[in-house]
Design an enzyme around this catalytic site. Sequence first.
Site, short mmCIF file in Angstrom:
data_model
loop_
_atom_site.label_atom_id
_atom_site.label_comp_id
_atom_site.label_asym_id
_atom_site.label_seq_id
_atom_site.Cartn_x
_atom_site.Cartn_y
_atom_site.Cartn_z
N ASP A 103 0.86 -1.17 0.00
CA ASP A 103 0.00 0.00 0.00
C ASP A 103 0.91 1.24 0.00
O ASP A 103 2.13 1.14 0.13
CB ASP A 103 -0.99 -0.01 1.17
CG ASP A 103 -2.23 0.83 0.83
OD1 ASP A 103 -2.18 1.62 -0.13
OD2 ASP A 103 -3.24 0.72 1.53
C1 BGC Z 1 -4.97 3.25 -0.06
C2 BGC Z 1 -5.10 2.23 -1.16
C3 BGC Z 1 -4.94 2.90 -2.48
C4 BGC Z 1 -3.58 3.56 -2.52
C5 BGC Z 1 -3.27 4.22 -3.85
C6 BGC Z 1 -3.70 4.08 -0.20
O1 BGC Z 1 -3.69 5.15 0.67
O2 BGC Z 1 -5.00 2.59 1.18
O3 BGC Z 1 -6.33 1.57 -1.06
O4 BGC Z 1 -5.09 1.98 -3.52
O5 BGC Z 1 -3.53 4.55 -1.51
O6 BGC Z 1 -4.00 5.34 -4.04
#
Ligand code: BGC
Length: 771
Positions: free
Chosen positions: A304
């Site tokens: 993530d």
């Molecule tokens: C979120 C993810 C997301 C990623 C990219 C993160 O902060 O938890 O779900 O896909 O950002 O934007």
Amino acid sequence: MRNNNINFIVITLIFFLVSCKKSVNTSEPLVSNINSVELNKAIEAKVDSLLSIMTLEEKIGQMNQYNGFWDLTGPKPEEGIAAKKYDHLRKGLVGSMLNVRGVKDVKTVQKIAVEESRLGIPLIIGFDVIHGYKTISPIPLAEAASWDMEAIKKSAEVAAQEASAAGINWTFAPMVDISRDARWGRVMEGAGEDPFLGSKIAEARVKGFQGDDLSANNTIVACAKHFAGYGFAESGRDYNTVDIGTSTLNNIIFPPFKATIKAGVRTFMNSFNELNGVPATGNKFLQRDILKNDWKFDGFIVSDWGSIGEMVAHGYAKDGKAAAEMAISGGADMDMESYLYAAHLAELVEEGKIDEKLINDAARRVLRIKFELGLFDDPYKYCNKKREEEIIGSASNHKTVLDIAKKSIVLLKNENSTLPLKKKGQKIALIGALASDKNSPLGSWRIGAEDNSAISVLEGMQKYEDNILTYTKGANVTIGETKFGIETKINTTDKSEFQNAVKAARNADVVIMVLGEIGFQSGEGRSRTEIGLPGVQQELLETVYKENPNIVLVLTNGRPLAITWADKNIPAIVEAWHLGSQSGNAIAQVLYGDYNPSGKLPMTFPRSVGQIPIYYNYKNTGRPTLPAPDVVFWSHYSDQKNTPLYAFGHGLSYTSFKYKNLEVDNTSSINNPEIKVSVDITNTGKYEGKEVAQLYIRDLFASVTRPVKELKGFELISLQPGETKTIHFELDSETLGFYDNSGQWVVEPGEFKVFVGGSSNKTIESNFELQ
Ligand code: BGC
């Protein structure tokens, strides 16, 4: 710097790839034939060939994902990083970019990767296409309320079509995190609290995004996230600690993830949280033992946003280098925005701390997906300007999202048949800032949608011209500007417009109040400790009620709300979530009865926040009921009931349904259980309507205690007034068993109850015994 030697290698490789392409028909359906040995072998051969000419740095490059230069969906990276990104692209040190969108921009970065790097390996372009790209569908929690798998799949198909037309070939969706906590802002992004429903929806979404042919130019790679446990953050506070046992992990959290594997999902994302003391990003048990070994997942896992680096703050890795080592050892194949794989992996290999085999395996997984997408055949296949103009925002896409928006609406209460509204001769007062809000219905993941582009409730209602409609805000929900990333300031003081609302209500036959959350009040980083109507809205409701109690309350929100006062006093309540681009049209059609609501709650609505976590599939405890009057020693609250305000599966219709003749046919044995259940459902009202018939079981005694009810089947049926249909369910070892505490799937003999009904708390029941 290129030299002739390297150019030669590139040319040889291209020749090899082209010749491979001739021998393999890459336009054959890929996902449905995912086990097609021949195709897989051909792709593996291409990956082998490519890996054999890649330097260590280039392989690590494939494991490196950078944010684009525009949208941010996480904390800002350090200054000056953009120049470094271009440089890394040229050096072949970037495998993927996220948050780059639109044919022009995607082509710009893809061109650098393909035409200016030594090996010309195309980028995979990721984006959070969660519920639509530009034409926005309802938020996923709302869609889950439709219980309509075809509609959910179609919604994901539209999202894939539009995203792929904008250059994107990978979405960070579906989020399949089960959650029982309405305080957690991200419940809007999932399918609610139930693993069975969640699994069906997970499957529908993956199939919608990926289609039958991943190499087609209108399908995109899906990503099951967040692996795992993210929805169980303590006290509903985003990113918080998760500490849960194996039973919850195996029986509640894992099933939807497993369902995505069955549906052929090609990527996973790990999660920000720690799980029982080990951050998910560096968690070998989750990523290597479960996902890659037990479930045989051969796609790749992306971290993530910055989660590799966050292992330092977790107190797990002592610095960025250790974090990179732990993440790769743990099984994370791609680093999203930590910059740590790029910075440290090569050194870790040289020092002998990381076996190069791990790098090869991770790079192989990434390259495999790129081949499956057909990016090596045509890296610009998603970059067709004409397609972009034709597909994005098309009338047919709006039709699809309107359809799912209507299906997502849940009628929570409808006393005295307040709804549907009469179409003529009515004076209607429409009240609430959210009624004219064209931005909030887009939710907090709106990607390519233009701000203020949703149809508002006001606009939807204005289409019904034979009534007299008066609109007034009554009060603002927020103060000042509300933007993504900016802390929302809720109006808790300004009641200066209340009197306008009272005046409008005074003269009305019926009052429609649209209240709830603005679009950015739920979603990532938006946890709340109070989940009533925010700000002055509750007071506005009560003030208007004193003037005219004939109110229809339309809720727009991204999570279950505790609206106990409204439930007691307001005759009609409609849960309309954040419904996307066509929101206002969908709501107006439901209010006027042009669409008979059929949605059912995918998540329990509490009476008060203190009941959380509250969910329908709870355990009975040793003291479940009041043993005698005035006894306090049983499992309860002294200031609140145990029951929810609205149960999981609840949702009314303008017609009514009666369930009878529940029959259970059990002639099977424990070794091969096959329980046949049938029930008659009659439409006893005067409108044609749809009903979601739900089947639950309870395993009365087991080696590990089982919940009081577990959803094990559902069917969406349509009935004319007076019509009866018999529906059939089957229970087998997959639905009757559970994971015991050693992680074994067991089906145990004994007595079971079976319940069927239109809500988890309104069922008829029977029983059977497994022997
Ligand atoms: C979120 C993810 C997301 C990623 C990219 C993160 O902060 O938890 O779900 O896909 O950002 O934007």
